[in-house]
Design a protein around this motif. Structure first.
Motif, PDB file in Angstrom:
ATOM      1  N   GLU A  76      -0.137 103.467 -16.202  1.00 46.39           N
ATOM      2  CA  GLU A  76       0.602 102.346 -16.774  1.00 46.39           C
ATOM      3  C   GLU A  76      -0.336 101.400 -17.518  1.00 46.39           C
ATOM      4  O   GLU A  76      -0.051 100.960 -18.636  1.00 46.39           O
ATOM      5  N   GLU A  77      -1.472 101.064 -16.891  1.00 46.65           N
ATOM      6  CA  GLU A  77      -2.431 100.182 -17.542  1.00 46.65           C
ATOM      7  C   GLU A  77      -3.043 100.864 -18.763  1.00 46.65           C
ATOM      8  O   GLU A  77      -3.279 100.227 -19.800  1.00 46.65           O
ATOM      9  N   ALA A  78      -3.309 102.170 -18.645  1.00 46.73           N
ATOM     10  CA  ALA A  78      -3.858 102.909 -19.787  1.00 46.73           C
ATOM     11  C   ALA A  78      -2.892 102.883 -20.961  1.00 46.73           C
ATOM     12  O   ALA A  78      -3.300 102.684 -22.111  1.00 46.73           O
ATOM     13  N   GLU A  79      -1.610 103.033 -20.679  1.00 45.08           N
ATOM     14  CA  GLU A  79      -0.611 103.018 -21.752  1.00 45.08           C
ATOM     15  C   GLU A  79      -0.573 101.652 -22.427  1.00 45.08           C
ATOM     16  O   GLU A  79      -0.498 101.549 -23.670  1.00 45.08           O
ATOM     17  N   THR A  80      -0.630 100.597 -21.636  1.00 49.67           N
ATOM     18  CA  THR A  80      -0.643  99.242 -22.196  1.00 49.67           C
ATOM     19  C   THR A  80      -1.827  99.063 -23.139  1.00 49.67           C
ATOM     20  O   THR A  80      -1.694  98.533 -24.257  1.00 49.67           O
ATOM     21  N   LEU A  81      -2.999  99.507 -22.710  1.00 49.95           N
ATOM     22  CA  LEU A  81      -4.209  99.355 -23.516  1.00 49.95           C
ATOM     23  C   LEU A  81      -4.157 100.208 -24.778  1.00 49.95           C
ATOM     24  O   LEU A  81      -4.524  99.761 -25.874  1.00 49.95           O
ATOM     25  N   TYR A  82      -3.708 101.456 -24.654  1.00 53.44           N
ATOM     26  CA  TYR A  82      -3.609 102.331 -25.822  1.00 53.44           C
ATOM     27  C   TYR A  82      -2.636 101.768 -26.852  1.00 53.44           C
ATOM     28  O   TYR A  82      -2.901 101.776 -28.059  1.00 53.44           O
ATOM     29  N   ARG A  83      -1.497 101.279 -26.385  1.00 55.59           N
ATOM     30  CA  ARG A  83      -0.507 100.739 -27.323  1.00 55.59           C
ATOM     31  C   ARG A  83      -1.046  99.485 -28.015  1.00 55.59           C
ATOM     32  O   ARG A  83      -0.794  99.263 -29.201  1.00 55.59           O
ATOM     33  N   HIS A  84      -1.770  98.697 -27.275  1.00 55.43           N
ATOM     34  CA  HIS A  84      -2.350  97.494 -27.866  1.00 55.43           C
ATOM     35  C   HIS A  84      -3.377  97.872 -28.936  1.00 55.43           C
ATOM     36  O   HIS A  84      -3.374  97.309 -30.041  1.00 55.43           O
ATOM     37  N   ALA A  85      -4.251  98.828 -28.620  1.00 58.80           N
ATOM     38  CA  ALA A  85      -5.261  99.267 -29.588  1.00 58.80           C
ATOM     39  C   ALA A  85      -4.592  99.851 -30.832  1.00 58.80           C
ATOM     40  O   ALA A  85      -5.015  99.585 -31.969  1.00 58.80           O
ATOM     41  N   LEU A  86      -3.547 100.636 -30.637  1.00 64.72           N
ATOM     42  CA  LEU A  86      -2.862 101.253 -31.773  1.00 64.72           C
ATOM     43  C   LEU A  86      -2.162 100.204 -32.624  1.00 64.72           C
ATOM     44  O   LEU A  86      -2.178 100.270 -33.859  1.00 64.72           O
ATOM     45  N   ARG A  87      -1.564  99.228 -31.981  1.00 61.07           N
ATOM     46  CA  ARG A  87      -0.864  98.188 -32.738  1.00 61.07           C
ATOM     47  C   ARG A  87      -1.851  97.376 -33.600  1.00 61.07           C
ATOM     48  O   ARG A  87      -1.560  97.056 -34.755  1.00 61.07           O
ATOM     49  N   ILE A  88      -3.026  97.078 -33.023  1.00 58.56           N
ATOM     50  CA  ILE A  88      -4.041  96.375 -33.817  1.00 58.56           C
ATOM     51  C   ILE A  88      -4.466  97.236 -35.001  1.00 58.56           C
ATOM     52  O   ILE A  88      -4.567  96.761 -36.141  1.00 58.56           O
ATOM     53  N   ALA A  89      -4.718  98.525 -34.719  1.00 59.59           N
ATOM     54  CA  ALA A  89      -5.190  99.419 -35.776  1.00 59.59           C
ATOM     55  C   ALA A  89      -4.176  99.538 -36.904  1.00 59.59           C
ATOM     56  O   ALA A  89      -4.537  99.533 -38.090  1.00 59.59           O
ATOM     57  N   LEU A  90      -2.886  99.630 -36.559  1.00 60.47           N
ATOM     58  CA  LEU A  90      -1.859  99.786 -37.586  1.00 60.47           C
ATOM     59  C   LEU A  90      -1.654  98.493 -38.383  1.00 60.47           C
ATOM     60  O   LEU A  90      -1.157  98.544 -39.509  1.00 60.47           O
ATOM     61  N   SER A  91      -2.042  97.365 -37.804  1.00 62.60           N
ATOM     62  CA  SER A  91      -1.957  96.113 -38.559  1.00 62.60           C
ATOM     63  C   SER A  91      -3.182  95.910 -39.449  1.00 62.60           C
ATOM     64  O   SER A  91      -3.151  95.108 -40.383  1.00 62.60           O
ATOM     65  N   TYR A  92      -4.237  96.645 -39.153  1.00 58.66           N
ATOM     66  CA  TYR A  92      -5.491  96.481 -39.882  1.00 58.66           C
ATOM     67  C   TYR A  92      -5.691  97.594 -40.910  1.00 58.66           C
ATOM     68  O   TYR A  92      -6.110  97.344 -42.038  1.00 58.66           O
ATOM     69  N   TYR A  93      -5.402  98.836 -40.499  1.00 57.21           N
ATOM     70  CA  TYR A  93      -5.517  99.982 -41.400  1.00 57.21           C
ATOM     71  C   TYR A  93      -4.146 100.349 -41.951  1.00 57.21           C
ATOM     72  O   TYR A  93      -3.111 100.038 -41.357  1.00 57.21           O
ATOM     73  N   LYS A  94      -4.137 101.078 -43.060  1.00 61.94           N
ATOM     74  CA  LYS A  94      -2.887 101.602 -43.583  1.00 61.94           C
ATOM     75  C   LYS A  94      -2.395 102.739 -42.691  1.00 61.94           C
ATOM     76  O   LYS A  94      -3.184 103.441 -42.068  1.00 61.94           O
ATOM     77  N   GLU A  95      -1.080 102.924 -42.649  1.00 64.96           N
ATOM     78  CA  GLU A  95      -0.506 104.037 -41.908  1.00 64.96           C
ATOM     79  C   GLU A  95      -1.089 105.345 -42.451  1.00 64.96           C
ATOM     80  O   GLU A  95      -1.146 105.562 -43.653  1.00 64.96           O
TER      81      GLU A  95
END
Length: 307
Positions: free
Chosen positions: A76-95
């Motif tokens: 559960e904690e791993a999923e929270t962290l992965y989703r957070h990292a992905l959300r930052i990346a998608l806001s910073y890099y292009k899809e």
């Protein structure tokens, strides 16, 4: 890393956080998970203080911390962290940017592993925010454990896992070609997912391509090749035993009842023997995993009357 950390002065916090992140990854590889968690957590805290909670500088640290949580079973904690990292990346890099591929792959693997775990522990389910936007694939992001939660079916999690794994494969293939090394892991995970859903033929296509890539990158005797060979063997075993309720029922069946399964078990034995030969030649590996593989080989040899 220890010397570097000792040399960095207190006013070099950004560099210190990077060094902590790198050192944490090393400690994780050494199996020193508690120390690794401390390093990565401290690195993330520094980066958030310096750059803010959604800074691109924290993507790698957040992802690495999620990997430790996954390896230690805190899905559960791993999923929270992965989703957070992905959300930052998608806001910073292009899809579709290659930097997002590993994040998609890690999240896809985690969702698959958690679904597999929940098949054995049906009461332990993940949850998501009821108010999430239905059309946003990242709408299930949970940054705190205080969000309103509802149960997520295993089937939904597997479908989401497939989406992320395929997205990682597409991004890396578009950027570097299908034979890109990271694709071996993604293809192997897609194979496991297909096996979980009973699509054994499709699963073995993924495993064979993963094995081809991994062998070209690291040699046919690399432990990662053994992992893929083991997955391939298990796929044959699972399909062979599908008509039977248990391995015990298969063992008690007549030769006529077993005839369709035997060719697949022969193929499974070939894969498992190759995997065992590789792992037996590598020092420092977990004896538990090797012993499990030996037991599988012994079972196959006994069922095929090759003992």
């Amino acid at each position: 890393y220890e010397e570097e950390l000792a040399l960095l002065s207190t006013d070099q916090e950004a560099k210190y956080a990077v060094a902590l992140n790198d050192y944490g990854v090393l400690l994780e590889e050494m199996g020193r998970f508690e120390e690794a968690t401390d390093c990565l957590t401290k690195a993330w805290e520094i980066q958030q203080d310096l750059f803010g909670p959604d800074s691109p500088e924290a993507i790698s640290t957040c992802n690495n911390l999620g990997m430790i949580m996954a390896d230690t079973g805190d899905f559960e904690e791993a999923e929270t962290l992965y989703r957070h990292a992905l959300r930052i990346a998608l806001s910073y890099y292009k899809e579709g940017h290659p930097e997002t591929a590993v994040l998609y792959s890690n999240l896809g693997e985690l969702l698959m592993r958690s679904a597999e775990y929940d098949e054995e522990e049906p009461d332990d389910v993940f949850t998501e925010d009821e108010d999430s936007a239905e059309d946003d694939i990242l709408a299930k992001d949970r940054l705190t454990k205080d969000d309103a939660e509802v149960a997520t079916p295993i089937e939904d999690r597997l479908a989401e896992s497939r989406h992320y794994l395929m997205r990682s494969l597409e991004i890396n293939t578009d950027a570097y070609g299908l034979s890109y090394p990271d694709n071996a892991c993604t293809l192997s995970n897609l194979g496991i997912l297909e096996d979980m859903e009973g699509n054994h033929g499709k699963a073995r296509e993924h495993y064979r391509k993963a094995l081809e890539i991994q062998s070209a990158v690291a040699g046919a005797d690399h432990p990662h090749c053994a992992d893929i060979l083991h997955n391939l063997g298990v796929s044959y075993i699972e399909e062979a035993l599908e008509p039977f309720s248990s391995p015990e029922e298969f063992s008690a069946a007549s030769l006529e009842q077993k005839k369709d399964a035997l060719p697949m078990l022969h193929k499974a034995l070939e894969c498992e023997r190759k995997a065992l030969r590789i792992l037996d030649s590598v020092a420092g590996l977990s004896q538990n995993s090797i012993e499990m593989l030996r037991n599988e080989v012994a079972w196959l040899e006994n069922e095929l009357d090759l003992g």
